[in-house]
Design a protein around this motif. Structure first.
Motif, short mmCIF file in Angstrom:
data_model
loop_
_atom_site.label_atom_id
_atom_site.label_comp_id
_atom_site.label_asym_id
_atom_site.label_seq_id
_atom_site.Cartn_x
_atom_site.Cartn_y
_atom_site.Cartn_z
N SER A 63 0.84 -1.27 0.08
CA SER A 63 -0.04 -0.09 0.19
C SER A 63 0.77 1.19 0.11
O SER A 63 0.48 2.22 -0.85
CB SER A 63 -1.03 0.06 1.23
N PHE A 67 0.45 3.10 -3.54
CA PHE A 67 -0.60 4.21 -3.40
C PHE A 67 -0.04 5.19 -2.27
O PHE A 67 -0.41 5.24 -1.22
CB PHE A 67 -1.70 3.44 -2.94
N GLU A 69 -0.03 8.52 -2.32
CA GLU A 69 -0.87 9.41 -2.20
C GLU A 69 -1.97 9.24 -1.04
O GLU A 69 -2.47 10.11 -0.62
CB GLU A 69 -1.29 9.93 -3.33
N ASP A 70 -1.89 8.00 -0.67
CA ASP A 70 -3.20 7.73 0.51
C ASP A 70 -2.47 7.82 1.89
O ASP A 70 -3.20 7.56 2.66
CB ASP A 70 -3.54 6.22 0.24
N TRP A 71 -1.18 7.95 2.20
CA TRP A 71 -0.64 7.98 3.20
C TRP A 71 -0.27 9.35 3.30
O TRP A 71 0.26 10.33 2.59
CB TRP A 71 0.64 7.29 3.32
N HIS A 82 -2.81 6.17 7.25
CA HIS A 82 -3.49 5.66 5.86
C HIS A 82 -4.85 6.23 5.78
O HIS A 82 -5.80 5.95 6.80
CB HIS A 82 -3.68 4.03 5.93
N THR A 83 -4.95 7.37 5.05
CA THR A 83 -6.10 8.32 5.23
C THR A 83 -7.36 7.52 4.74
O THR A 83 -8.27 7.83 5.73
CB THR A 83 -6.10 9.61 4.14
N PRO A 84 -7.50 6.62 3.95
CA PRO A 84 -8.86 5.95 3.68
C PRO A 84 -9.31 5.21 4.83
O PRO A 84 -10.52 5.10 5.22
CB PRO A 84 -8.49 5.16 2.39
N SER A 85 -8.40 4.33 5.54
CA SER A 85 -8.75 3.60 6.79
C SER A 85 -8.56 3.97 7.99
O SER A 85 -9.14 3.33 9.05
CB SER A 85 -8.02 2.28 6.52
#
Length: 197
Positions: A63, A67, A69-71, A82-85
């Motif tokens: 991850s 990805f 950009e998600d962090w 981890h922004t989404p989770s």
């Protein structure tokens, strides 16, 4: 495919040409460990990839690597989120180790092997998202009229005041940069005000 057609094909009773790999999925779904199976000549059997021994560590590393950009930083220099989770990872330094930050504030340390899997992805992320020190002053704005000028920059709390734009910039520069204070003359006083007033 019906099972007797598969057996005919496997035993060579059928005149149809055999396509390697075409019906191996049907064959492999019926296979069980410890049983003997006859595989047609020319068939290509590919072993399944081994199950990862540390799946959580590999998912985290993948991850961060795939990805980035998600962090982002939850606490700069210490915690990645981890922004989404909402998963939080403690990354203070490699010597201390990596840990999962629990919702109650505690940390669950990863084993040394898991850290060895995750840390290369974390160090790449840190290198990619590092904002380096350039030593350059931010872009300043100068306003004024007649005999009073002020110099300031957005986001900084100081404003330099002078009788000319050069004097105002000099006062502002010396207020925000210790490095710039090296060229001050002895007994020189500069007029600086807080921009928040």
């Amino acid at each position: 495919m019906r099972s007797f057609k598969l057996l005919d094909r496997l035993l060579g009773r059928n005149a149809e040409p055999f396509v390697p790999g075409a019906h191996l999925s049907a064959l492999s779904s019926k296979m069980e460990a410890g049983q003997c199976w006859i595989v047609p000549e020319g068939a290509v059997v590919v072993p399944s990839p081994p199950e990862p021994k540390y799946p959580e560590a590999e998912r985290i590393a993948a991850s961060i690597r795939d990805f980035p950009e998600d962090w982002g930083w939850l606490m700069k220099g210490y915690k990645l989120i981890h922004t989404p989770s909402g998963f939080v990872l403690w990354v203070a330094n490699q010597d201390y180790g990596l840990a999962e930050v629990c919702s109650n504030g505690g940390k669950g340390d990863f084993s040394k092997v898991e850290q060895a899997i995750i840390w290369p992805a974390v160090s790449d992320w840190l290198a990619r998202n590092k904002v380096g020190f350039t030593g350059r002053l931010p872009k300043a704005r100068i306003k004024g009229r007649d005999d009073a000028f002020c110099c300031y920059a957005d986001g900084l709390p100081w404003m330099g005041v002078g009788s000319s734009p050069e004097d105002a910039y000099r006062a502002w520069r010396h207020a925000i940069s210790a490095q710039a204070r090296g060229d001050m003359r002895p007994n020189e006083y500069l007029q600086v005000r807080s921009a928040s007033l």
